[in-house]
Design a protein around this motif. Structure first.
Motif, PDB file in Angstrom:
ATOM      1  N   SER A 229       0.693  -1.372  -0.081  1.00  0.00           N
ATOM      2  CA  SER A 229      -0.004  -0.119  -0.117  1.00  0.00           C
ATOM      3  C   SER A 229       0.936   1.216  -0.056  1.00  0.00           C
ATOM      4  O   SER A 229       2.008   1.227   0.314  1.00  0.00           O
ATOM      5  N   PHE A 230       0.013   2.525  -0.193  1.00  0.00           N
ATOM      6  CA  PHE A 230       0.932   3.517  -0.339  1.00  0.00           C
ATOM      7  C   PHE A 230       1.372   4.280   0.944  1.00  0.00           C
ATOM      8  O   PHE A 230       2.275   4.704   1.128  1.00  0.00           O
ATOM      9  N   VAL A 231       0.489   3.611   1.994  1.00  0.00           N
ATOM     10  CA  VAL A 231       1.025   3.851   3.446  1.00  0.00           C
ATOM     11  C   VAL A 231       2.213   3.430   3.743  1.00  0.00           C
ATOM     12  O   VAL A 231       3.039   4.174   4.253  1.00  0.00           O
ATOM     13  N   PHE A 232       2.627   2.089   3.234  1.00  0.00           N
ATOM     14  CA  PHE A 232       3.751   1.670   3.573  1.00  0.00           C
ATOM     15  C   PHE A 232       4.884   2.370   2.813  1.00  0.00           C
ATOM     16  O   PHE A 232       6.062   2.442   3.427  1.00  0.00           O
ATOM     17  N   SER A 233       4.835   2.880   1.471  1.00  0.00           N
ATOM     18  CA  SER A 233       5.588   3.811   0.929  1.00  0.00           C
ATOM     19  C   SER A 233       5.941   4.972   1.697  1.00  0.00           C
ATOM     20  O   SER A 233       7.088   5.340   1.654  1.00  0.00           O
ATOM     21  N   GLY A 234       4.689   5.480   2.161  1.00  0.00           N
ATOM     22  CA  GLY A 234       5.112   6.702   3.099  1.00  0.00           C
ATOM     23  C   GLY A 234       5.945   6.509   4.300  1.00  0.00           C
ATOM     24  O   GLY A 234       6.792   7.184   4.854  1.00  0.00           O
ATOM     25  N   ASN A 235       5.647   5.333   4.892  1.00  0.00           N
ATOM     26  CA  ASN A 235       6.506   5.165   6.144  1.00  0.00           C
ATOM     27  C   ASN A 235       7.969   4.951   5.989  1.00  0.00           C
ATOM     28  O   ASN A 235       8.774   5.418   6.614  1.00  0.00           O
ATOM     29  N   VAL A 236       8.403   4.508   4.710  1.00  0.00           N
ATOM     30  CA  VAL A 236       9.775   4.135   4.645  1.00  0.00           C
ATOM     31  C   VAL A 236      10.340   5.829   4.041  1.00  0.00           C
ATOM     32  O   VAL A 236      11.435   5.968   4.451  1.00  0.00           O
ATOM     33  N   VAL A 237       9.667   6.464   3.583  1.00  0.00           N
ATOM     34  CA  VAL A 237       9.698   7.950   3.058  1.00  0.00           C
ATOM     35  C   VAL A 237      10.111   8.660   4.485  1.00  0.00           C
ATOM     36  O   VAL A 237      11.149   9.427   4.634  1.00  0.00           O
ATOM     37  N   PHE A 238       9.046   8.806   5.301  1.00  0.00           N
ATOM     38  CA  PHE A 238       9.242   9.442   6.804  1.00  0.00           C
ATOM     39  C   PHE A 238      10.287   8.877   7.379  1.00  0.00           C
ATOM     40  O   PHE A 238      11.087   9.752   8.085  1.00  0.00           O
ATOM     41  N   ALA A 239      10.801   7.536   7.568  1.00  0.00           N
ATOM     42  CA  ALA A 239      11.722   6.840   8.403  1.00  0.00           C
ATOM     43  C   ALA A 239      13.105   7.492   7.695  1.00  0.00           C
ATOM     44  O   ALA A 239      13.924   7.782   8.508  1.00  0.00           O
ATOM     45  N   THR A 240      13.165   7.417   6.490  1.00  0.00           N
ATOM     46  CA  THR A 240      14.462   8.037   5.642  1.00  0.00           C
ATOM     47  C   THR A 240      14.757   9.493   5.969  1.00  0.00           C
ATOM     48  O   THR A 240      15.820   9.708   6.364  1.00  0.00           O
ATOM     49  N   LEU A 241      13.744  10.247   5.956  1.00  0.00           N
ATOM     50  CA  LEU A 241      13.787  11.827   6.192  1.00  0.00           C
ATOM     51  C   LEU A 241      14.179  12.077   7.676  1.00  0.00           C
ATOM     52  O   LEU A 241      15.093  12.893   7.849  1.00  0.00           O
ATOM     53  N   ILE A 242      13.455  11.361   8.757  1.00  0.00           N
ATOM     54  CA  ILE A 242      13.765  11.377   9.883  1.00  0.00           C
ATOM     55  C   ILE A 242      15.187  10.979  10.331  1.00  0.00           C
ATOM     56  O   ILE A 242      15.917  11.582  11.125  1.00  0.00           O
ATOM     57  N   GLY A 243      15.529   9.899   9.694  1.00  0.00           N
ATOM     58  CA  GLY A 243      17.059   9.530   9.904  1.00  0.00           C
ATOM     59  C   GLY A 243      17.889  10.403   9.415  1.00  0.00           C
ATOM     60  O   GLY A 243      18.894  10.661   9.654  1.00  0.00           O
ATOM     61  N   GLY A 244      17.571  10.796   8.272  1.00  0.00           N
ATOM     62  CA  GLY A 244      18.602  11.902   7.418  1.00  0.00           C
ATOM     63  C   GLY A 244      18.909  11.122   6.072  1.00  0.00           C
ATOM     64  O   GLY A 244      19.524  10.290   5.857  1.00  0.00           O
ATOM     65  N   SER A 245      17.989  11.946   5.134  1.00  0.00           N
ATOM     66  CA  SER A 245      18.145  11.567   3.822  1.00  0.00           C
ATOM     67  C   SER A 245      19.638  11.897   3.167  1.00  0.00           C
ATOM     68  O   SER A 245      20.056  13.040   3.580  1.00  0.00           O
ATOM     69  N   GLY A 246      20.099  11.434   2.209  1.00  0.00           N
ATOM     70  CA  GLY A 246      21.549  11.601   1.624  1.00  0.00           C
ATOM     71  C   GLY A 246      22.633  11.263   2.491  1.00  0.00           C
ATOM     72  O   GLY A 246      23.873  11.568   2.233  1.00  0.00           O
ATOM     73  N   SER A 247      22.513  10.425   3.682  1.00  0.00           N
ATOM     74  CA  SER A 247      23.393  10.065   4.485  1.00  0.00           C
ATOM     75  C   SER A 247      23.484   8.504   4.430  1.00  0.00           C
ATOM     76  O   SER A 247      22.136   7.960   4.525  1.00  0.00           O
TER      77      SER A 247
END
Length: 312
Positions: A229-247
């Motif tokens: 589901s798109f919610v699961f897609s959103g979860n990995v986006v949020f987790a990546t941004l909170i942890g630090g994208s580009g790192s």
């Protein structure tokens, strides 16, 4: 770099002592998922809300062959990685033709297409009930029904994935993707086929997502409909941004935070998504580099404070 590697290895050994092995295993699976998403978001500058397409597709296909054909774990993993890469190639070919909001909406729309196919194809996927009964085959006489043995297996694959991603982002290909992220027009002007490199990033990210999807299916013995589901897609986006994208380590930190909140804190407080929302707002407004940037700022402040104290 050595300190970061030591921290990751320490976390691998300590995590199952702090939380249940199933939760610890899910964290590393989600970290593998995040590594693929971060290649698009953080290194190529492509905000995709469709990563669950590849995660869920691989989980369904590999889960089906494990359930009905009794293939080995490594064969299932290979199939899952292949399905993730092929589905990413199909979706990516359409999406990279556009940019900005149109790209984002295409990834979202195609994710919804895959979701409704899985929802309607009940004879194969089980529809909203999911696909249950997925086994964990024995490897070299080791029964992976043991939570700790399966945790060790997933941890080894996570470390291998982290090493592979580290090599990738440090390679000429990784530098080209970062150049595209910074300025597509300049990258095209020096002779790079931007659309082709975007598609390649999509395929690699899909392969990582497929690997995570197979491991997820074997962990819980079921592929739930929400896995595509798109919610699961959103979860990995949020987790990546909170942890630090580009790192490189941002998705790993994000996976720890997100899964810990969703699996541990949710038991104590049902409104735990509020914490995730607050963290996301803070990241967007003040810390674009997420937890990684917050830690870097803290270290820099501490060094300045020590220097000023010595000068005084």
């Amino acid at each position: 770099m050595k300190l970061r590697i030591a921290a990751v290895l320490t976390a691998v050994f300590v995590l199952p002592l702090l939380v249940r092995p199933a939760i610890a295993t899910e964290i590393w699976i989600f970290a593998i998922f995040g590594l693929g998403a971060n290649l698009l978001i953080g290194y190529t500058g492509l905000l995709s809300f469709g990563q669950a397409t590849f995660f869920g597709s691989a989980a369904y296909v590999a889960g089906y062959v494990l359930k009905y054909y009794g293939l080995s774990v490594f064969a299932a993993l290979g199939i899952g990685i292949g399905v993730g890469a092929v589905s990413a190639a199909a979706v990516g070919y359409l999406c990279v033709q556009r940019s900005g909001i149109y790209f984002i909406m295409l990834t979202f729309a195609l994710n919804q297409l895959f979701y409704f196919v899985a929802y309607q194809w009940t004879s194969v996927t089980g529809g909203e009930d999911g696909m249950p009964g997925i086994p964990r085959p024995v490897i070299a006489g080791l029964d992976f029904k043991s939570p700790l043995l399966y945790y060790a297996f997933v941890s080894a694959l996570f470390l291998a994935s982290l090493w592979a991603m580290q090599r990738l982002v440090g390679s000429p290909l990784g530098k080209i993707l970062q150049a595209i992220r910074e300025n597509e027009l300049r990258a095209a002007a020096v002779g790079y086929d931007v659309a082709r490199f975007k598609l390649l990033a999509f395929v690699i990210a899909g392969a990582f997502s497929g690997l995570a999807g197979v491991l997820y299916a074997m962990l819980f013995g079921i592929v739930p409909l929400e896995a595509i589901s798109f919610v699961f897609s959103g979860n990995v986006v949020f987790a990546t941004l909170i942890g630090g994208s580009g790192s490189l380590y941002g998705p790993v930190i994000g996976a720890v935070v997100f899964i810990w909140l969703s699996e541990s804190v949710s038991v104590l407080w049902e409104r735990w998504p509020l914490l995730l929302g607050v963290a996301f707002v803070i990241v967007v407004l003040f810390l674009r580099g997420g937890v990684v940037e917050a830690w870097s700022r803290f270290i820099a402040w501490r060094m300045r404070w020590r220097s000023s104290k010595r000068a005084a």
